[in-house]
Enzyme design. Structure first.
Site, PDB file in Angstrom:
ATOM      1  N   HIS A  20       0.821  -1.213   0.000  1.00  0.00           N
ATOM      2  CA  HIS A  20       0.000   0.000   0.000  1.00  0.00           C
ATOM      3  C   HIS A  20       0.856   1.265   0.000  1.00  0.00           C
ATOM      4  O   HIS A  20       0.532   2.238  -0.696  1.00  0.00           O
ATOM      5  CB  HIS A  20      -0.949   0.010   1.203  1.00  0.00           C
ATOM      6  N   HIS A  27      -9.123  -2.481  -5.320  1.00  0.00           N
ATOM      7  CA  HIS A  27      -8.022  -2.731  -4.390  1.00  0.00           C
ATOM      8  C   HIS A  27      -6.983  -3.669  -4.999  1.00  0.00           C
ATOM      9  O   HIS A  27      -5.777  -3.500  -4.759  1.00  0.00           O
ATOM     10  CB  HIS A  27      -8.514  -3.307  -3.067  1.00  0.00           C
ATOM     11  N   ASP A  67      -3.020  -2.902  -5.234  1.00  0.00           N
ATOM     12  CA  ASP A  67      -1.950  -3.828  -4.866  1.00  0.00           C
ATOM     13  C   ASP A  67      -0.985  -4.052  -6.037  1.00  0.00           C
ATOM     14  O   ASP A  67       0.237  -4.093  -5.859  1.00  0.00           O
ATOM     15  CB  ASP A  67      -2.533  -5.175  -4.444  1.00  0.00           C
ATOM     16  N   HIS A 112      -0.028 -10.987  -5.086  1.00  0.00           N
ATOM     17  CA  HIS A 112       1.313 -10.436  -4.905  1.00  0.00           C
ATOM     18  C   HIS A 112       2.395 -11.344  -5.486  1.00  0.00           C
ATOM     19  O   HIS A 112       3.288 -10.893  -6.199  1.00  0.00           O
ATOM     20  CB  HIS A 112       1.589 -10.213  -3.417  1.00  0.00           C
TER      21      HIS A 112
END
Length: 307
Positions: free
Chosen positions: A78, A236, A240, A263
């Protein structure tokens, strides 16, 4: 031109997964410094960790970086998105614990703090990565891909969850001229209620609450106030992805496509990109390219209501 933050700004909170209190300060840095973290609670090992794709190590549910001495910082996605989205290229981030504070679960508080201090322009041009050939990685049904594109970073993301409160969501966005701050920065991390107990039983999400994450259960949103956007979850995921792509070391000019990507897969994509030098080139940007970068042209009016 490259930038840094005009003066230091401090954030205090708890780690999403550790639940531990943490204090973090972003300091100005010189041109070509890049983004580095410094653990102020470490005195016997090297406390400096580069925010770079090749410093990422395997971790569940967040992005974690480590140096050769084993010093780590986790959940950096973030703050990295906030730096990239506001156009900060150089900074030293001092932190007194192993995890970045989660704050409200989005990047908006970081963005607001950075913009309140302002940016200082440095007398060195920005170097960006232009994508020349398609690079793709897969993990089952999950896909992450970089493709040649225009003079900005275009992004498309698809998610598909069985919970009706999320369901299937798709969003496309060109991350230029403040679009990240306006469209993505206030979108919070999210999870299914069924996963919360499992995560906490495994020592994760110990700092998570209904106020710093969107928690869904079937067709219900359990977090107070509901969603900030009807498609907040996919926004969101794009947030990311920008944070993870920022570990490339410079703005990316091309197109990113994510389908159920996370991720780890985005980091695998960067590793594959740098394994193939013919797939990209480094370009020095002139003034005419400024408006195509994520942080160009920002004003305080661009901050979302939740910042």
């Amino acid at each position: 031109m490259q930038t840094t933050i005009r003066s230091a700004v401090t954030f205090k909170g708890v780690g999403l997964h550790s639940g531990a209190p943490v204090r973090m300060t972003i300091h100005p840095a010189s041109a070509n410094y890049g983004i580095w973290f410094r653990r102020t609670d470490i005195d016997r090992l090297d406390p400096l960790i580069p925010a770079r794709w090749d410093a990422v190590v395997a971790s569940r549910l967040c992005t974690l970086i480590a140096n050769r001495a084993g010093t780590t910082v986790s959940t950096i996605e973030h703050i990295m998105a906030a730096l990239a989205g506001t156009g900060i290229h150089n900074a030293l981030i001092e932190i007194d614990g192993p995890e970045v504070p989660i704050l409200d679960g989005s990047a908006a508080p970081f963005v607001a703090g950075i913009m309140a201090r302002g940016l200082r322009e440095l007398d060195v041009p920005v170097r960006a990565l232009r994508i020349l050939a398609t690079v793709e990685v897969r993990d089952g049904e999950a896909v992450a891909r970089l493709e040649p594109g225009g003079d900005a970073l275009d992004m498309r993301f698809d998610i598909d969850f069985t919970d009706r409160a999320i369901g299937r969501q798709t969003k496309q966005l060109t991350l230029a001229n403040g679009a990240f701050v306006r469209e993505l920065s206030d979108s919070r991390t999210f999870c299914r209620r069924a996963d919360v107990e499992t995560m906490q039983a495994n020592g994760l999400a110990l700092g998570g609450t209904y106020h710093n994450a969107v928690v869904v259960d079937g067709d219900r949103v359990l977090s107070p106030g509901g969603l900030r956007h009807a498609d907040e979850p996919v926004r969101h995921k794009m947030l990311d992805a920008l944070g993870d792509l920022a570990l490339a070391g410079g703005p990316i000019l091309g197109r990113y496509v994510g389908h159920r990507a996370g991720h780890a897969l985005t980091n695998r994509l960067l590793r594959e990109l740098f394994r193939r030098p013919e797939a990209f080139c480094m370009v020095e940007l002139g003034r005419e390219a400024e408006s195509f970068l994520p942080g160009a042209g920002l004003s305080m009016e661009d901050l979302p209501a939740f910042a």
